[in-house]
Design an enzyme around this catalytic site. Structure first.
Site, PDB file in Angstrom:
ATOM      1  N   TYR A  68       0.703  -1.686  -0.203  1.00 17.78           N
ATOM      2  CA  TYR A  68       0.345   0.063   0.053  1.00 17.78           C
ATOM      3  C   TYR A  68       0.470   0.767  -0.196  1.00 17.78           C
ATOM      4  O   TYR A  68       2.230   1.470  -0.209  1.00 17.78           O
ATOM      5  CB  TYR A  68      -1.027   0.095   1.294  1.00 17.78           C
ATOM      6  CG  TYR A  68      -0.308   0.503   2.507  1.00 17.78           C
ATOM      7  CD1 TYR A  68      -0.100   1.832   2.842  1.00 17.78           C
ATOM      8  CD2 TYR A  68       1.007  -0.187   3.251  1.00 17.78           C
ATOM      9  CE1 TYR A  68       0.776   2.699   3.870  1.00 17.78           C
ATOM     10  CE2 TYR A  68       1.678   0.055   3.837  1.00 17.78           C
ATOM     11  CZ  TYR A  68       1.578   1.618   4.745  1.00 17.78           C
ATOM     12  OH  TYR A  68       1.848   1.897   5.911  1.00 17.78           O
ATOM     13  N   LYS A  70      -0.204   6.361   0.779  1.00 17.78           N
ATOM     14  CA  LYS A  70      -0.690   6.982   1.220  1.00 17.78           C
ATOM     15  C   LYS A  70       0.101   7.910   0.626  1.00 17.78           C
ATOM     16  O   LYS A  70       0.783   7.959   0.729  1.00 17.78           O
ATOM     17  CB  LYS A  70      -1.090   6.765   3.046  1.00 17.78           C
ATOM     18  CG  LYS A  70      -1.567   6.335   3.412  1.00 17.78           C
ATOM     19  CD  LYS A  70      -2.073   6.276   4.470  1.00 17.78           C
ATOM     20  CE  LYS A  70      -3.044   5.540   5.804  1.00 17.78           C
ATOM     21  NZ  LYS A  70      -2.827   5.446   6.797  1.00 17.78           N
ATOM     22  N   GLU A  71      -1.053   8.381  -0.394  1.00 18.69           N
ATOM     23  CA  GLU A  71      -0.508  10.208  -1.177  1.00 18.69           C
ATOM     24  C   GLU A  71      -1.496  11.136  -0.642  1.00 18.69           C
ATOM     25  O   GLU A  71      -2.523  10.861   0.145  1.00 18.69           O
ATOM     26  CB  GLU A  71      -0.352   9.966  -2.209  1.00 18.69           C
ATOM     27  CG  GLU A  71      -0.013   8.157  -3.198  1.00 18.69           C
ATOM     28  CD  GLU A  71      -0.082   8.788  -4.444  1.00 18.69           C
ATOM     29  OE1 GLU A  71       1.224   8.415  -5.239  1.00 18.69           O
ATOM     30  OE2 GLU A  71      -1.429   8.583  -5.261  1.00 18.69           O
ATOM     31  N   LYS A  83      -0.995  18.787 -11.447  1.00 15.73           N
ATOM     32  CA  LYS A  83      -1.743  18.169 -10.568  1.00 15.73           C
ATOM     33  C   LYS A  83      -0.338  17.496  -9.647  1.00 15.73           C
ATOM     34  O   LYS A  83       0.613  16.546 -10.450  1.00 15.73           O
ATOM     35  CB  LYS A  83      -2.925  17.413 -10.607  1.00 15.73           C
ATOM     36  CG  LYS A  83      -3.262  16.973  -8.783  1.00 15.73           C
ATOM     37  CD  LYS A  83      -4.248  16.191  -9.207  1.00 15.73           C
ATOM     38  CE  LYS A  83      -5.191  15.697  -8.443  1.00 15.73           C
ATOM     39  NZ  LYS A  83      -6.925  14.641  -8.776  1.00 15.73           N
TER      40      LYS A  83
END
Length: 158
Positions: A68, A70-71, A83
């Site tokens: 996994y 997380k961003e 972006k």
């Protein structure tokens, strides 16, 4: 050690329509619908797609590493169609990278096509410089191609 890899993917869709997807959380829907076996699944932990939004990506089964990442969305510039996200946990950081940033810039090519410029910026300790060889643009190019295909098929007459 600092590094940078860039991919320019031409898609048969206007920059405006491509930005409508990349500049919003619609890109999450595209990933979850069409690319869960390639990119994994994305869950919005907090936010509405603007700066500060937190995302959790669960990688497909068999992906090396912690499974996994997380961003955090760190930049959304509507005028320049840019972006940027930064990995804040898991993913490449778990492998030893100090920093891992992905930037998408949507560039108008002509009236019927655009370029999705995907840039990955990273930093890794000099002692782990061999890890730089695993950074590539394959997945961001797959996403860009999928967005282009989605827009082309969506606009095609029945």
């Amino acid at each position: 050690m600092h590094g940078l890899v860039v991919a320019n993917t031409v898609v048969a869709a206007t920059a405006c329509s491509v930005w409508d997807i990349y500049g919003s959380l619609q890109v999450v829907t595209i990933i979850n619908t069409f690319l869960p076996d390639v990119l994994g699944t994305v869950k919005v932990l907090e936010g509405d797609g603007q700066v500060g939004t937190l995302l959790n990506v669960t990688f497909p089964l068999g992906t090396p590493g912690v499974g996994y990442m997380k961003e955090k969305i760190t930049k959304v510039n509507y005028k320049k169609r840019v972006k940027e996200t930064q990995t804040i946990e898991g993913g490449f950081l778990a492998l030893g990278f100090k920093r891992y940033i992905t930037q998408y810039k949507i560039i108008e090519n002509n009236f019927t096509s655009s370029i999705i410029r995907s840039t990955i910026k990273y930093e890794v300790d000099d002692k782990l410089s061999n890890l730089a060889s695993i950074v590539n643009t394959k997945l961001v190019e797959t996403l860009a191609e999928t967005v282009g295909k989605y827009l082309t098929e969506k606009k095609a007459p029945p």
